[in-house]
Scaffold this active site. Structure first.
Site, PDB file in Angstrom:
ATOM      1  N   TRP B 101       0.830  -1.210   0.000  1.00  0.00           N
ATOM      2  CA  TRP B 101       0.000   0.000   0.000  1.00  0.00           C
ATOM      3  C   TRP B 101       0.860   1.253   0.000  1.00  0.00           C
ATOM      4  CZ3 TRP B 101      -3.534  -2.406  -2.009  1.00  0.00           C
ATOM      5  CH2 TRP B 101      -4.042  -3.600  -1.508  1.00  0.00           C
ATOM      6  N   ASP B 173      -0.646   6.597   6.745  1.00  0.00           N
ATOM      7  CA  ASP B 173      -1.745   5.681   6.465  1.00  0.00           C
ATOM      8  C   ASP B 173      -1.780   4.707   7.644  1.00  0.00           C
ATOM      9  OD1 ASP B 173      -3.448   3.687   5.660  1.00  0.00           O
ATOM     10  OD2 ASP B 173      -2.497   3.318   3.728  1.00  0.00           O
ATOM     11  N   LYS B 197     -10.944  -2.164   9.305  1.00  0.00           N
ATOM     12  CA  LYS B 197     -10.102  -3.077  10.078  1.00  0.00           C
ATOM     13  C   LYS B 197     -10.364  -2.883  11.573  1.00  0.00           C
ATOM     14  CE  LYS B 197      -7.171  -2.761   6.120  1.00  0.00           C
ATOM     15  NZ  LYS B 197      -7.182  -4.036   5.455  1.00  0.00           N
TER      16      LYS B 197
END
Lengths: 361, 361
Positions: B101, B173, B197
C-alpha cells in the site's frame, strides 16, 4: 416498536421487510458465522452477495449486456466530476438545468469542459421542466446531461419527453427516481444514482455505463476517479462499501418480488395522485410546480403562510408523519414518497392534511 | 448462532457487543421510529450520532483541538490521490516504502509531485522496516508519507522509531493499526485510515488533519477531493455514509469502555505475543518478518510447504478459525488479530497450531 412514516428526501425510508431481514442476519449471515460487515470483500460469501445484487438490478432495470454496473463511493457529487473527467473528448458538453443538483453538476463540469446550457428553469425557481428541441443541442458535445427527477423542487422528466441526439451519449442523474418508474436504459450512455433514496443506505453510488464509454483516460486523473479502474475490476479494485451494497441487493430483491419497476411505477403514480388530487381540491394547500412536470417522488406544497407551514410540520410529527419540511432554501412542505413509503403512509398524510385544513381555514 | 473466529485482514471482525446493539436498534433507533439507515443526514438524530462519534474518537486518540476529523468516502485508495493534491506546494514529497500500500500510495503521488524514496524494503519482499535517518529526508518536501502497519507483510513502525523533520508534515496511512496502539497525533500532519479493520464497516475513511494543512487548493481539483470542502462543512457537504459512521461511533465507545487505546494496546501485545511465542518455538511454523518489526495486528507465518499450508487453512476453517490464508501475492498464512478479535480466538488458533504440528511433523 412504533415505526414512523418518514417522508425524508434522503436518506429515506427503506422497506420494513428488508430491515427485518438485515437485523436477523446482522450477527450471522446465513450460517457464515459472521456479519456481512465483517466479511472480506474477496471472500466467496461476499462475492456472491455483490454478484446477486448486480444481477437483480440488471433484471429489474432490464440493463442490456453491453452496459457495466459499477458500485462506487462518493455520491452523485463525485459523479459530477467523474462524468466530465471520463467522457471528455471534444471538450464540450450540454446540460439541462432543472434544479439545484443539475446546476451543481454543471458548475463542476465547467472545470473540465465547455458547457452549453440547453435550457434552464431557474427563472421561475425551477418550478417546471423547460421545453427545448434538437436545435438547442450540440451535435459535437461529448455528452448531454439531465437530471430525471429534481428532489428539491419536485419535478421530473418522463422518458418520452427527453429530446436527445443519437450520436451524443445521454447522461442522467437518477438519484431520486431510479427504480420508481420505467426508463429505457438502452437510450442512455450513463445513468448514476446515490443509493440513499430508492436503493439503500448512503455510501454507495450506482453507475450504469455503456461499455464503449469506459475508456483509457488522461493518466493524470486520480485512479479512483476513472470508470475503467472499477469496470476492469468488477467494482473490487479496492474495498467497496460492502454492507451498503448488501442492503441495496435486498432492496432490489424486494422490488423484484413486488412486480418490478413496472408494478412499483403504478403504485407510485397512485400514491402521488392521492396527494396531488387532495392538494388540487384544497383551499389551504397549494402545489408549487407545473402540473405536467410534477414528480411522483417528491411532492412539494405550501399553505401560503410560513406560520401555518411550521404548525403543520410540528403537528404532523406528533402523529408520526415526519421529515415533511421543505428543503432549507425552499421552505414549505415536501413529502418524499419513495418506493418504500407504503400507500398507508400517504393516506395518513392526506387524512391529516384534511383535518388540518378544517381546523385552520 | 455460532460465530466464527474471523482472522480476515479486512473487512474484519467487529465487537459482538457492537453488532448486537446495531441489530437491536436496526428498525428503530432509540425511539425515533426509524433506522439510522433511513435518517436524513440533516436531522438532529443523525447529527447527534456523527458528533458523538467524532467526540469519542477525539477522546480515545487524544486528538488536539487544532485538528479536524473528517468522515470521507473512497477508502485509503482515494487518500493516495487526495494527499498530494491537497498538500502540494513545493511539488516534492518523501515516501517510505514498507509494503504494497505504501508503494501504491507513492505511485499515485508521482502523478502530482516529485517523489523522493526515503528507503524501501522491497529488496527483501518487505519483510522488515528499513532504517533511515534525517539525511534521507528532504527539508523542502511538502510532506513525508509513511504506513504505520503493513497489512500484507505484517510489519509495523512504532511511534518512537519514526524519524521525521519538524517542518515537514508527517502523513500516515494507519488503515490497519489505528486504535490498536498509541500514536501521538500531535506529531502528525495527517492521519488517514479506512474503517474496515479497527473501526467499522467498509465505506468510510477517517482523516485527521492539522488545521493549517486544510487550505484553498487548485480550483481544478474535483470539489469532493478537497479537504477544505469537507472540513468547512463538518463532513456534511454531501450525504455521508451515515450508517457506517454510526457503527464506527459504536466501536469508538466500545474502545473507550474497554479502557481506551492504551488498554487495548496491552491486550493486543499480549495476543500477538501468544502467537509469536508459539511460532518462535515451533518446529513446523516460521514467521516471515524481522522480529523487531513484527506487527501486532497481522501475524504472517508459513510451514514451508504449500501443501501443508493449504491443509492447515482448510482444517482451521472446519474448526471455525477462518480467513487465515495469506495475501494472494504472498501465500502462507496470515492471522489478522484486530482489536475485536478476542484473546480466546488467538488461544484457539494457537491450540490448533499445536495439534496440527503434532500430527504433521
Amino acid at each position: 416498536m412504533a415505526r414512523v412514516y418518514n417522508f425524508s428526501a434522503g436518506p429515506g425510508m427503506l422497506p420494513e421487510e428488508v430491515l427485518k431481514q438485515a437485523a436477523a442476519e446482522l450477527l450471522d449471515y446465513k450460517g457464515s458465522g459472521m456479519s456481512v460487515m465483517e466479511m472480506s470483500h474477496r471472500s466467496s460469501w461476499y462475492e456472491e452477495i455483490q454478484k446477486k445484487a448486480e444481477s437483480t438490478l440488471r433484471d429489474i432495470m432490464h440493463i442490456p449486456d453491453n452496459y457495466k454496473v459499477l458500485f462506487l463511493q462518493g455520491g452523485a457529487h463525485l459523479q459530477f466530476s467523474m462524468i466530465p473527467l471520463n467522457l471528455k473528448n471534444n471538450g464540450k458538453a450540454d446540460y439541462l438545468i432543472t434544479g439545484n443538483w443539475a446546476k451543481k453538476a454543471c458548475q463542476e463540469a465547467k472545470k473540465y469542459v465547455d458547457v452549453n446550457i440547453v435550457a434552464s428553469s431557474e427563472d421561475k425557481t425551477f418550478s417546471y421542466v423547460p421545453k427545448y428541441d434538437e436545435s438547442s443541442l450540440s451535435s459535437d458535445a461529448d455528452y448531454f446531461h439531465i437530471t430525471t427527477n429534481n428532489t428539491v423542487y419536485g419535478t421530473r422528466i418522463r422518458q418520452k419527453d427527453i429530446v436527445c441526439l443519437d450520436n451524443v451519449p445521454l447522461v442522467a442523474d437518477m438519484s431520486s427516481n431510479i427504480l420508481s418508474e420505467v426508463y429505457d436504459v438502452s437510450k442512455f450512455g450513463v445513468i448514476y444514482a446515490g443509493a440513499q433514496k430508492n436503493m439503500g443506505p448512503a455510501g454507495v453510488t450506482i453507475v450504469i455505463i455503456r461499455e464503449d464509454l469506459v475508456k483509457e483516460v488522461d493518466p493524470q486523473i486520480p485512479t479512483m476517479l476513472k470508470y475503467k479502474t472499477h469496470a476492469d475490476n468488477g467494482s473490487l479494485y479496492n474495498t467497496p462499501p460492502c454492507y451498503s451494497i448488501y442492503i441495496c441487493g435486498l432492496v432490489f430483491e424486494w422490488v423484484k418480488k413486488n412486480g418490478g419497476v413496472e408494478a412499483l411505477q403504478k403504485i407510485n403514480e397512485e400514491k402521488a395522485q392521492l396527494l396531488y388530487d387532495f392538494i388540487d381540491n384544497s383551499k389551504l394547500f397549494k402545489g408549487t410546480v407545473e402540473r405536467y412536470d410534477r414528480s411522483i417522488m417528491n411532492v412539494n406544497f405550501v399553505t401560503g403562510s410560513e406560520e401555518l407551514d411550521k404548525k403543520f410540520i410540528k403537528e404532523a410529527a406528533e402523529r408520526g408523519i415526519v421529515n415533511i419540511k421543505g428543503y432549507r432554501t425552499v421552505g414549505g412542505m415536501r413529502a418524499s414518497i419513495y418506493n418504500a413509503m407504503p400507500i398507508e403512509g400517504v393516506k395518513a398524510l392526506v387524512e391529516f392534511m384534511k383535518e388540518f385544513e378544517l381546523k385552520n381555514s
